[in-house]
Design an enzyme around this catalytic site. Structure first.
Site, mmCIF file in Angstrom:
data_model
loop_
_atom_site.group_PDB
_atom_site.id
_atom_site.type_symbol
_atom_site.label_atom_id
_atom_site.label_comp_id
_atom_site.label_asym_id
_atom_site.label_seq_id
_atom_site.Cartn_x
_atom_site.Cartn_y
_atom_site.Cartn_z
ATOM 1 N N TRP A 146 0.808 -1.178 0.042
ATOM 2 C CA TRP A 146 -0.095 0.016 0.061
ATOM 3 C C TRP A 146 0.760 1.422 0.085
ATOM 4 C CZ3 TRP A 146 -3.143 1.740 4.816
ATOM 5 C CH2 TRP A 146 -2.659 1.913 5.679
ATOM 6 N N TYR A 168 16.215 -6.773 7.565
ATOM 7 C CA TYR A 168 14.667 -6.975 7.913
ATOM 8 C C TYR A 168 14.295 -7.951 8.162
ATOM 9 C CZ TYR A 168 9.809 -5.571 7.824
ATOM 10 O OH TYR A 168 8.556 -5.312 8.075
ATOM 11 N N ASP A 216 -0.631 -1.678 12.065
ATOM 12 C CA ASP A 216 0.019 -2.755 12.582
ATOM 13 C C ASP A 216 -0.136 -3.024 13.933
ATOM 14 O OD1 ASP A 216 1.140 -2.625 9.833
ATOM 15 O OD2 ASP A 216 3.093 -2.883 10.730
ATOM 16 N N TRP A 249 1.007 3.176 15.645
ATOM 17 C CA TRP A 249 -0.382 2.976 15.498
ATOM 18 C C TRP A 249 -1.370 2.952 16.871
ATOM 19 C CZ3 TRP A 249 -2.076 4.205 11.076
ATOM 20 C CH2 TRP A 249 -1.256 4.143 9.914
ATOM 21 N N GLU A 281 7.730 9.559 9.154
ATOM 22 C CA GLU A 281 6.788 8.138 8.957
ATOM 23 C C GLU A 281 5.379 8.611 9.694
ATOM 24 O OE1 GLU A 281 6.791 3.652 10.123
ATOM 25 O OE2 GLU A 281 8.496 4.813 10.663
#
Length: 570
Positions: free
Chosen positions: A48, A96, A187, A428, A471
């Site tokens: 996304w 990662y 998340d 979040w 971010e």
């Protein structure tokens, strides 16, 4: 032109302009075929993210925006799913986690048609892609048609929507379910706490969190939550990425709203290609009705997530409907705490009942609404067929004490300002994000709230400027959190800069004539300039529009079964 003869992008704007700095972020994060969210924390291509990035890139280079989406959809699986990560093989495995060797897409996903030539994750992310493809087409229809962009994208996007509407209707009510918190995109939302409480976490020493190398532990998910994420992903992988067998399934209002908006966009794409789009518009309206029926709570004035495997026929009325009669007798804050405690106790009791091989047979498909207020519950505002009274109620809720938009909050937080789990900096669980606020801005404008939309647009641009394209940010102060120079923040900043103040968005997908603030180096104008875009393409090594069409391979419509293109992510 530098002394060495190399081109540089130098529009006729001040050197420190917001537009130019946003363009530099996207250029710095470009890999040659796609754009990473940020080189340190997120060194691969995210699903996304790329859709939002393409929406912004179309103002600099429609060709590069098309390439962004083509690269992503080149990694589509045979069953239609678009994976949430497309891995760059040049990035070390330990950069990662979860890395390609964890997902094992080409082997574990073989039955689901995972591509063999590129490594991906096995889960998905919100379906913004058809909306992005339509907006990218509108930025330069001539280029799009010459490259057969939409005719190549349409069958892939249609397969993606079929996958979500058929394979992911786990609740049986017509909506798509997410099977992992990472799929919804938000998340670490408190919305996942109750469903996740059923999941036994992976052992702490069985994985290493690379995210903590780039971000503060106080801002990231806890080790316990991360262990549950890993367990869910492991079980999904070991089950061959088959849907419906796991312990987690949630119908999310934002995920489904984006699916509906993209279904409207697919209708527009079908019409552009000469087919009737009426069936898709009708499907989008049916999905909107299902969204209202299953996730709308009129007493709370917003949409809630539904835990598909939570609750049963006995408690569905009280827990599933959020007990509106009980709430009227008690304060919202006290009721929130009581519901949270009840949910936790109920989850524990139900887990003990459902242990064993027959757990899935005992689950109720009706499920229960999750009593947590997330920004996801406001995002159906982007839907054109949303009933007028519901849209008006959402606007009031957004400006009320739980989200404070236009009041105490600079930007809409990701979670209830008054909620028991609110944290202005933790991932979040309270911070404000640019993509969700960009969607809210579109929704406000769509439903005629132009003054509120313009206030939010101004706040977004100011915060992007002051935070270094962060971010995410503290919703009260705009303090930067997470990675800086974040791609979708820069991309959506560009889109807002190109948006005429007070523009009418009666058609969510109709924004072909946007104001271009800095695409020409040879004159100062606010008219979209195709020559200026061509200059940007030339500057960064992308062939001009006319010559590129003959060098771009035409992907056959039947390539879903082959894994298609996309092995080289260098």
């Amino acid at each position: 032109m530098t002394h060495s003869g190399a081109h540089v992008y130098d529009p006729d704007r001040p050197a420190g302009s917001l537009h130019l700095r946003a363009a530099r972020v996207l250029e710095g994060n470009w890999t040659g075929t796609s754009t990473v969210p940020s080189h340190g924390l997120y060194p691969h291509q995210w699903s996304w993210d790329s859709a939002f990035i393409a929406i912004g890139l179309r103002h600099l280079s429609p060709l590069r925006a098309q390439t962004e989406l083509e690269t992503l959809l080149g990694a589509q699986w045979g069953d239609g799913r678009i994976p949430h990560i497309v891995f760059n093989p040049s990035v070390p495995l330990d950069a990662y986690f979860p890395s390609p060797d964890f997902w094992r897409s080409s082997t574990a996903g073989r039955a689901a048609g995972a591509p063999r030539t590129v490594q991906t994750s096995g889960i998905v992310q919100p379906p913004v892609h058809a909306l992005a493809a339509w907006l990218v087409h509108q930025a330069d229809p001539g280029l799009s048609r010459s490259r057969s962009f939409l005719s190549r994208m349409y069958p892939r996007l249609a397969a993606w929507h079929r996958y979500l509407l058929h394979r992911r209707d786990l609740g049986g009510g017509g909506l798509a379910s997410v099977v992992h918190p990472w799929e919804q995109g938000m998340d670490n939302s408190p919305c996942w706490d109750a469903p996740l409480s059923r999941v036994t976490p992976a052992a702490p020493r069985s994985f290493r969190r690379a995210d903590l190398d780039h971000g503060s532990a106080e801002d990231r998910p806890t080790d316990l939550d991360y262990g549950r994420y890993v367990r869910l992903a492991t079980d999904y992988r070991d089950g061959g990425y088959a849907d419906g067998a796991g312990e987690f399934a949630v119908e999310d209002p934002a995920f489904n709203a984006l699916l509906i908006a993209s279904e409207h966009a697919l209708a527009a794409i079908a019409q552009e290609l000469g087919a009737a789009g009426t069936a898709r518009h009708a499907r989008a309206e049916r999905l909107t009705a299902a969204l209202v029926e299953r996730l709308w709570d009129p007493a709370e004035g917003m949409f809630f997530c539904r835990d598909v495997y939570g609750g049963d026929a006995r408690d569905g009325g009280e827990n599933g409907a959020l007990g509106s009669e009980r709430r009227s007798a008690k304060s919202s804050a006290h009721e929130s705490e009581r519901r949270s405690a009840k949910s936790s106790a109920h989850s524990s009791e139900r887990r003990s009942r459902q242990s064993g091989a027959h757990a899935s047979e005992q689950r109720s498909r009706t499920g229960a609404l999750i009593p947590e207020r997330s920004v996801a519950g406001l995002l159906p505002l982007i839907l054109p067929a949303l009933p007028r009274d519901i849209a008006a109620t959402l606007v009031r809720t957004a400006g009320g004490p739980h989200f404070g938009l236009g009041g105490v909050a600079r930007l809409a937080p990701s979670y209830d300002l008054t909620g028991h789990a609110f944290d202005p900096h933790r991932y979040w669980r309270g911070p404000a994000w640019f993509n969700t606020n960009w969607l809210l801005e579109r929704g406000l404008r769509l439903h005629g709230e132009h003054g509120r939309a313009e206030e939010l647009r101004a706040a977004l641009l100011e915060t992007a400027d002051s935070s270094g394209f962060a971010e995410y940010v503290d919703p009260y102060t705009g303090e930067a959190c997470g990675a800086l120079g974040f791609s979708w923040t820069a991309a959506l900043t560009l889109d807002l800069l190109h948006e005429p103040a007070g523009a009418d968005q009666a058609d969510l997908t109709d924004r072909a004539d946007l104001t271009d603030l800095a695409n020409r180096a040879d004159q100062s104008t606010q008219v979209v300039s195709h020559p200026g875009r061509r200059a940007f393409d030339n500057v960064h090594g992308t062939p001009p529009h006319a010559s590129h069409a003959s060098h771009t391979p035409h992907t056959p419509h039947s390539s879903f079964e082959t894994g298609a293109k996309g092995g080289d992510r260098g």
